[in-house]
Every structure is written in structure tokens, then in C-alpha cells.
Write a protein that holds these residues in place. Sequence first.
Motif, short mmCIF file in Angstrom:
data_model
loop_
_atom_site.label_atom_id
_atom_site.label_comp_id
_atom_site.label_asym_id
_atom_site.label_seq_id
_atom_site.Cartn_x
_atom_site.Cartn_y
_atom_site.Cartn_z
N ILE A 458 -32.63 -17.36 44.48
CA ILE A 458 -32.06 -16.15 43.88
C ILE A 458 -33.17 -15.11 43.73
N PRO A 459 -32.89 -13.84 44.05
CA PRO A 459 -33.92 -12.81 43.88
C PRO A 459 -34.51 -12.81 42.47
N GLU A 460 -35.80 -12.62 42.37
CA GLU A 460 -36.50 -12.73 41.08
C GLU A 460 -35.91 -11.82 40.00
N PRO A 461 -35.60 -10.55 40.28
CA PRO A 461 -35.01 -9.71 39.22
C PRO A 461 -33.69 -10.26 38.70
N VAL A 462 -32.90 -10.87 39.59
CA VAL A 462 -31.62 -11.45 39.16
C VAL A 462 -31.88 -12.72 38.35
N ARG A 463 -32.90 -13.48 38.75
CA ARG A 463 -33.25 -14.69 37.99
C ARG A 463 -33.62 -14.33 36.55
N LYS A 464 -34.30 -13.21 36.37
CA LYS A 464 -34.67 -12.78 35.02
C LYS A 464 -33.43 -12.42 34.20
N ILE A 465 -32.46 -11.78 34.84
CA ILE A 465 -31.21 -11.45 34.14
C ILE A 465 -30.50 -12.73 33.72
N ILE A 466 -30.43 -13.69 34.62
CA ILE A 466 -29.76 -14.96 34.32
C ILE A 466 -30.45 -15.65 33.15
N SER A 467 -31.76 -15.66 33.17
CA SER A 467 -32.52 -16.31 32.11
C SER A 467 -32.20 -15.69 30.76
N LYS A 468 -32.07 -14.37 30.72
CA LYS A 468 -31.74 -13.69 29.46
C LYS A 468 -30.29 -13.96 29.05
N CYS A 469 -29.39 -14.01 30.02
CA CYS A 469 -27.98 -14.30 29.71
C CYS A 469 -27.82 -15.69 29.11
N CYS A 470 -28.62 -16.63 29.59
CA CYS A 470 -28.47 -18.02 29.17
C CYS A 470 -29.52 -18.41 28.13
N ASP A 471 -29.81 -17.48 27.25
CA ASP A 471 -30.68 -17.77 26.11
C ASP A 471 -29.89 -18.60 25.10
N TYR A 472 -30.54 -19.59 24.49
CA TYR A 472 -29.84 -20.47 23.55
C TYR A 472 -29.46 -19.78 22.25
N PHE A 473 -30.05 -18.63 21.97
CA PHE A 473 -29.72 -17.90 20.76
C PHE A 473 -28.83 -16.71 21.14
N PRO A 474 -27.55 -16.74 20.76
CA PRO A 474 -26.60 -15.72 21.20
C PRO A 474 -27.05 -14.29 20.96
N LEU A 475 -27.73 -14.01 19.85
CA LEU A 475 -28.15 -12.65 19.54
C LEU A 475 -29.25 -12.16 20.47
N ASN A 476 -29.91 -13.07 21.16
CA ASN A 476 -30.96 -12.69 22.11
C ASN A 476 -30.40 -12.30 23.48
N ARG A 477 -29.16 -12.62 23.72
CA ARG A 477 -28.57 -12.32 25.03
C ARG A 477 -28.28 -10.83 25.14
N PRO A 478 -28.46 -10.26 26.33
CA PRO A 478 -28.20 -8.82 26.50
C PRO A 478 -26.71 -8.52 26.45
N THR A 479 -26.38 -7.27 26.22
CA THR A 479 -24.97 -6.86 26.28
C THR A 479 -24.55 -6.71 27.73
N ALA A 480 -23.25 -6.70 27.94
CA ALA A 480 -22.74 -6.50 29.30
C ALA A 480 -23.19 -5.14 29.85
N SER A 481 -23.25 -4.13 28.98
CA SER A 481 -23.69 -2.79 29.42
C SER A 481 -25.12 -2.82 29.92
N ASN A 482 -26.00 -3.51 29.18
CA ASN A 482 -27.39 -3.60 29.61
C ASN A 482 -27.53 -4.34 30.94
N ILE A 483 -26.75 -5.41 31.08
CA ILE A 483 -26.78 -6.17 32.34
C ILE A 483 -26.33 -5.29 33.50
N LEU A 484 -25.28 -4.52 33.27
CA LEU A 484 -24.75 -3.63 34.32
C LEU A 484 -25.82 -2.62 34.76
N HIS A 485 -26.50 -2.02 33.80
CA HIS A 485 -27.56 -1.04 34.15
C HIS A 485 -28.67 -1.71 34.95
N GLU A 486 -29.06 -2.93 34.57
CA GLU A 486 -30.12 -3.63 35.30
C GLU A 486 -29.68 -3.95 36.73
#
Length: 495
Positions: A458-486
Motif C-alpha cells: 500500500i502506498p506509504e501516505p495511505v498506510r499512514k492514514i490507515i494507521s491513524k484510522c485504526c488507532d485503539y483510542f477512538p478520540l485519536n482517530r481522524p474525522t472523515a472530513s480530515n481523511i477526505l482532505h488527505e
Amino acid sequence: MGNQFTQQSSLSSLIENQDLMAAVKLLQNGANPNELNQKGKSCLRLALEQGNSQIYRILHQISGEIIPPLVNETPLHHAVRHNHTKLVRMFLRNPTAFPNYKNAKNSEGQTSLHIAAMLGYSEIVALLLKYNAQADSKDKYGKTPRDLAIESDSPQLNEILELLGSEELIVRTPNPGKEVKESPHMRRISSKSTHFSSQIDSENNLLALEVALKDSLIPLIPSEEVKFCEIINRGSSCVVYKGMWRGTDIAIKQFKIEYSTSAKELEKFIKEMQILSKIRHPNLILLMGVCIDQPNLCLLSELVQNCSLFQAIHKSQKPLTIENRFKIAIQITQGLVYLHSNNPPIIHRDLKPENCLLDESFNIKIADFGLARPLTRFIGEEIQTTVCIGTTRFMAPELFDKSKSKSIGVGVDIWALGCIFIEVFSGKRPWSHISTADVNCIYYELFNKKPIPIPTCIPEPVRKIISKCCDYFPLNRPTASNILHELISIKSQFM
């Protein structure tokens, strides 16, 4: 009995006793593999019946014959029917040594995959699919392996459905085949037949449905205007038909009879109907109306003609281009931005490739809102676990822990979105190192806060997004809007 056996009879007895080394020595000394034992069976036939892959291969290589021959099925059918996994694996792994049996049909038009799915042999189903057995092949009665799996009483049903492209929990109803075969649009209400109002446990249930329809301003469509065509999907609670309404192709989601007769099930129908009535977005399935004048309640929605995202990733002959992958990821995220921007936010709770429909231009429609809830209503519900509120591979860790019910929010969709990105950009299921048979082991990984494996392809920038999405602490996960912009900002790097 004395020394009355011939050399070949001795060979057959050694095979019956699974004494491989002694049998091989006899063959090396010139024993004839095609002479019969006292019951008229050749050694190759005995090896097949025992599932002895080693001796079968040796005998096959020296022109051994199956005597008596199999009737109307291949050796692979026979091995599958008797759950001889090693023999099945041997046939599939050695296409040059053995005939290509994997899609051959028996006298009932069934492939080996039909047999494995029907008998509940999930390991063999996985093997056959690994070697590209046709999952959509139909027998002489028009049934696919998935159809036969659903009709079975196998305890491995859900695992097999996941392998065949559906990870939903299936709840079987009495005589499931009858409901499928019957043409539901032909059933009429009359004093001599079972009808909707007589099957409701109380008049209050019917009243609740009528009030919900009125409040939601959902079109009420008479069933006589709707034409049911072929079945296009089955789920735990419904059968989905392709249909026609006033000259327009539609999808008809027909719920099982319990949704008419049980207050609890009726409430689920009302909730899905209410969610669908509130959403209007290009990347979300459009509700067109409901039918309630038949025993089985129906939701009518737009029809997406092509396939699910799961099928496009795993079943299509044409691999997705990187451009298509970004287009798909962006559209799913756009749909999620819209859902989460409602007040209160709407949580889908069952995001996965199977619930994302794809047309021929790679336009996405998120579907199946059966578990979706506004955030305020969801918090007040009793929190359940495992597949009861989603599909295990895509479920956020907080969904498994009742003590964390207060932390459940839009973050569960963000976790699932990260899992979908894994599948979209790598072609692999999330937690792909865990087999379907051991899918409950995912809970162990989550309990121990193991990072979800992200394939290096998987492309490295996308891997970073996935890693943030799958954070074990829900409040640390990005919003859908932030993910869309990235996603939009990094897409240009790969076009």
C-alpha cells in the motif's frame, strides 16, 4: 485362512491397513495396481476412499485405475464429499499431474464447491476458492454454492459465507427454500389467506409502523405495482431481488416474516427505514419507498447494476488501477462525511466492501443501513458483541467491550474505513493472516492491542492514514472530513 492371497491381494490389504512403506515396496517389486481385492475394488479406489493422498499419487502415476469407476462424479467430488482435505489439496496443487476437476460438475450439475458448501466443510471451501473454483456456478436447479450453504444446517455456515463473499451472520428460518422459490408479489391479501394484519402480534405494532411512515414521509407503494425478478443477494434478515416499479429497475429488500410478526424485529425495520428516509447523497443508496401490504415487508431502493466492491476486488478479471482505488476510497469517505455531518451524526456500524455497491464507472453507493443509528439513539441501546453488531474483521475494538459503550461513536466507522482501505489498496482482507475458521482470534489481537497489519504494498501516505484510522483510542482517530482532505491531496502523487 492360510496363504491364499495373491501379491496384489496383499498389496490391497496393506493399503487398507495404510501401511504405505510396505505397499510401496510391493509396487517396486512389480505388484499390479489394477488387480482387484476380494470386494472387487482396485488399489486406487481404496486409496481414494481412504483419502490417502500419498498412495493415490503413486498409483495414479503408474496408471492405476479406479475400479469400480465413480458414477457421475469426479475423484475431487468424492474427496470433498468425504472431507478428505489432503486429497483435495493434492488434486488442486498438481494441475499437470491430475485432470482439472475443480469446476467439473456431477450429475446434479454441482461442482466440488457446491458439495463443500452444502456439507459445511469450510477448510475445503477455502482451498477450492484459493485455486479459483467458480463461486457463482449454478447447479441444474439454478443454485450456487452460497445458496446450498444457506439451506444447510452447518455450524460453519457463517465462515463459509465469509469465504464466498458475505460475512453476515445468517439466521435461518423454517423451510428457507420455500420462501425463496415463492413469488412474493403474487401473494394476495384475503380473508382465506394469511395476511399482514393477522400476523402482527398486536395492533400497536401496526400502528407504530403507520406512524413511522407518516412521520418519515416515505412513499407507500402498493405491492401490485411492483414486479419481482431474480434474486441478487441474500442476507441474515432478508432476500434482495432485482425488480421493476413503474418502468424503473429497482432493488427490493424483502425482510423475513418475523419483521411483520415480532415487535422487536419490526422496530429494526422501522429504524432502517427512518435512516434511509433522511439521507440524500450521491454515494449513499437511495430509498424509493416501502411495501407493507404483503406478509413480508419490503424496502424499495435504486438498483446498482454492476457488483459489490468485494466482488470488484476479489472476483473481477480486471484488476483495479491505482486511479480506481483512489476514486473508490474518496467516494466512500465522502459518503461517511455526509453521514457524520448529520445532527446527530449517523453511524453506519457495518461498513465493509460487501456493503459498498459499484457501478461500471466505479461510482460507489454505500448500502445496508440495517445497523445504522443516529448517535444519540445508539448510545442508549444495549451494547452487544461480536458479529451481532457488525462483521468481525471490520469492527473497532470498543465494540467488543461493554464497559466502553460510552466511547462508541463515529470512530467505529473510521476504524472500519481504515480496514476498507487495506482491502481496496492491497486486495487483502484486514487481518488476512487470520483464517476464516479462526476469525474469533481477531478478538484476541484486539484485546492485546496488536496493531492491525498494514501490507507494505500500500502506498506509504495511505498506510499512514490507515494507521491513524485504526488507532485503539477512538478520540485519536481522524474525522472523515480530515481523511477526505488527505486522500484528495495525496491522490495527485499517484495519477
